[in-house]
Design a protein around this motif. Structure first.
Motif: not given
Length: 483
Positions: A406, A408, A445, A464-465
């Motif tokens: 991710t 992040s 998130d 997270t996307r």
């Protein structure tokens, strides 16, 4: 790495912060969609291109698209103005062919047509554009990508000449923040030859401006003048394709939100098997979707993608997207890295698996219909990271693929937490608010827990996307932060 950590902790480093009011008003991101609103392509546009009727399409796997500042459902322009030159051009192609064109060809014309393409003659980024990217959210994104590039450069043995390539650099914000953040590491910046792969003359001018470029003075010598970025004294060149970037030097490639704009072919399962979705002109002169009556050339790429997928992954799908240009680009990247050394960083929103039905149109931060007023909205699709992996591994045995992880995780491992703390020590309250908002949007998130303003303006995290993947020459080992 210890040098880099010290840089991150320096509060006196240059600080580029968006106005808090501007960032909070414009950086709205619609990250949560109900399953009923995730699929923006309406099947009401879809008809058969032959007498045989397909099975009724199942809902299939739907995907929510995370793009900057999006709100409100799909809408049509409802404007009764004359047809644009691009609309006439698209209809001319369909008429000349005597039949519909693929979604990929439609997408390519809409985005990069030399005269009327969406990316060609305008600045589409930022609050005044159609979407906002991570570098526009916070300077920390470009700084962290710079940390990744310096770590890779060290693993390469600190070569004295390196090609640093960015694919689709937008306004040049990412590469500018990278150079500012790395400017104290002279050995690194002096090794760089920057190559920007950009087809838009408008964006090339913006990149030239934001990199503070100047023409080198050769004192009258009969030598071709170079363009130099005064941010770090590095030469800058522009190209329309990666193949035009000179080979022979170790190469670091950055592809941030580039793959998502590559044209995709869409397929739908019907009673006779997988049929390609095509774009045709209806009787009322509007655009509509139809299904191919027989296999198309893109079916070869569909078959290739199906071979890479697990059987259980395929059985539940009623729709599929494949991106031949992504496969071909990845192959080119892998071969370049194999022969010259170096690595590539790919950051985009997508899936580590087959993509079902993700193509979206975005105009002025709103979802719009894909076929509505082509050329006035951005088109993008989820990136199939599994396909990128397979394409790279098939292209060369000398490269290794790591990730995806991710965004992040990627930014966190590289030290963005230390960087935001250092910046917060030396800024105004307005800048601090903008920093916290930008930080959350990059690594968070969902909605920010610290937000106490209007709900519709709450910063939404993309941590997270968005996913990060690297392709590197095996001789260099495992790159940071994928160890």
């Amino acid at each position: 790495m210890h040098q880099l950590r010290r840089l991150l902790l320096q509060p006196s480093s240059p600080l580029r912060v968006l106005s808090a009011k501007k960032s909070l008003a414009s950086l709205k991101r619609c990250s949560h969609f109900s399953s009923s609103s995730e699929s923006q392509i309406s099947n009401s546009h879809l008809i058969e291109h032959s007498e045989e009727k397909p099975n009724e399409p199942a809902t299939g796997t739907t995907i929510s698209v995370d793009r900057s500042g999006l709100y409100n459902p799909t809408e049509h322009s409802h404007e009764q103005n004359s047809e644009s030159e691009l609309v006439k051009h698209l209809k001319g192609i369909i008429k000349f062919r005597g039949g519909p064109i693929s979604v990929a060809e439609y997408m390519e014309e809409v985005l990069t047509n030399p005269k009327a393409g969406f990316y060609i003659n305008r600045d589409v980024f930022g609050a005044e554009g159609d979407f906002i990217t991570s570098p526009e959210v916070s300077q920390m994104f470009g700084e962290m990508v710079g940390v990744w590039a310096m770590c890779l450069w060290e693993q390469m043995g600190q070569p004295n000449k390196v090609n640093l390539v960015e694919l689709g650099p937008g306004r040049g914000t990412l590469i500018a923040d990278l150079l500012r953040g790395a400017s104290k590491f002279k050995n690194f910046t002096e090794s760089l030859n920057i190559h920007l792969v950009e087809c838009s003359p408008t964006l090339q001018k913006l990149q030239h401006h934001n990199l503070k470029c100047t023409e080198e003075d050769n004192n009258g010598e009969n030598v071709e003048k170079r363009t130099i970025s005064t941010l770090a004294g590095t030469p800058v060149s522009w190209h329309s394709a990666l193949e035009q970037v000179p080979s022979g030097l170790p190469t670091i490639i950055i592809a941030h939100e580039f793959y998502d704009a590559l044209p995709v072919h869409q397929f739908q399962r019907a009673s006779r098997g997988w049929c390609e979705k095509l774009v045709d002109v209806a009787e009322d002169s509007s655009f509509r979707f139809v299904l191919s009556p027989q296999p198309t050339p893109a079916s070869l790429f569909l078959m290739k993608r199906c071979k890479w997928a697990a059987a259980e992954e395929m059985t539940k799908l009623e729709h599929m997207e494949v991106c031949p240009k992504a496969m071909e680009l990845t192959s080119t990247i892998a071969k370049r890295i194999s022969s010259d050394g170096g690595g590539a960083l790919i950051i985009d929103y997508g899936l580590n698996g087959v993509v079902s039905d993700s193509l979206q149109a975005i105009r002025k931060h709103k979802f719009v219909d894909i076929l509505d007023n082509p050329g006035s909205a951005d088109l993008s699709a989820y990136v199939d990271f599994a396909s990128i992996r397979h394409s790279a591994e098939e292209a060369s045995e000398d490269v290794s693929v790591h990730g995806p992880i991710t965004q992040s995780q990627f930014l966190g491992f590289l030290g963005i937490n230390f960087r935001v703390e250092a910046l917060l020590q030396n800024c105004t309250e307005e800048q601090a608010e903008s920093l916290r908002t930008g930080y959350w949007r990059l690594v968070g998130d969902g909605e920010a827990p610290f937000w106490d303003g209007p709900d519709e303006q709450a910063p939404i995290g993309m941590g997270t996307r968005y996913l990060a993947m690297t392709i590197v020459n095996k001789k260099q080992g495992v790159p940071a932060p994928f160890q």
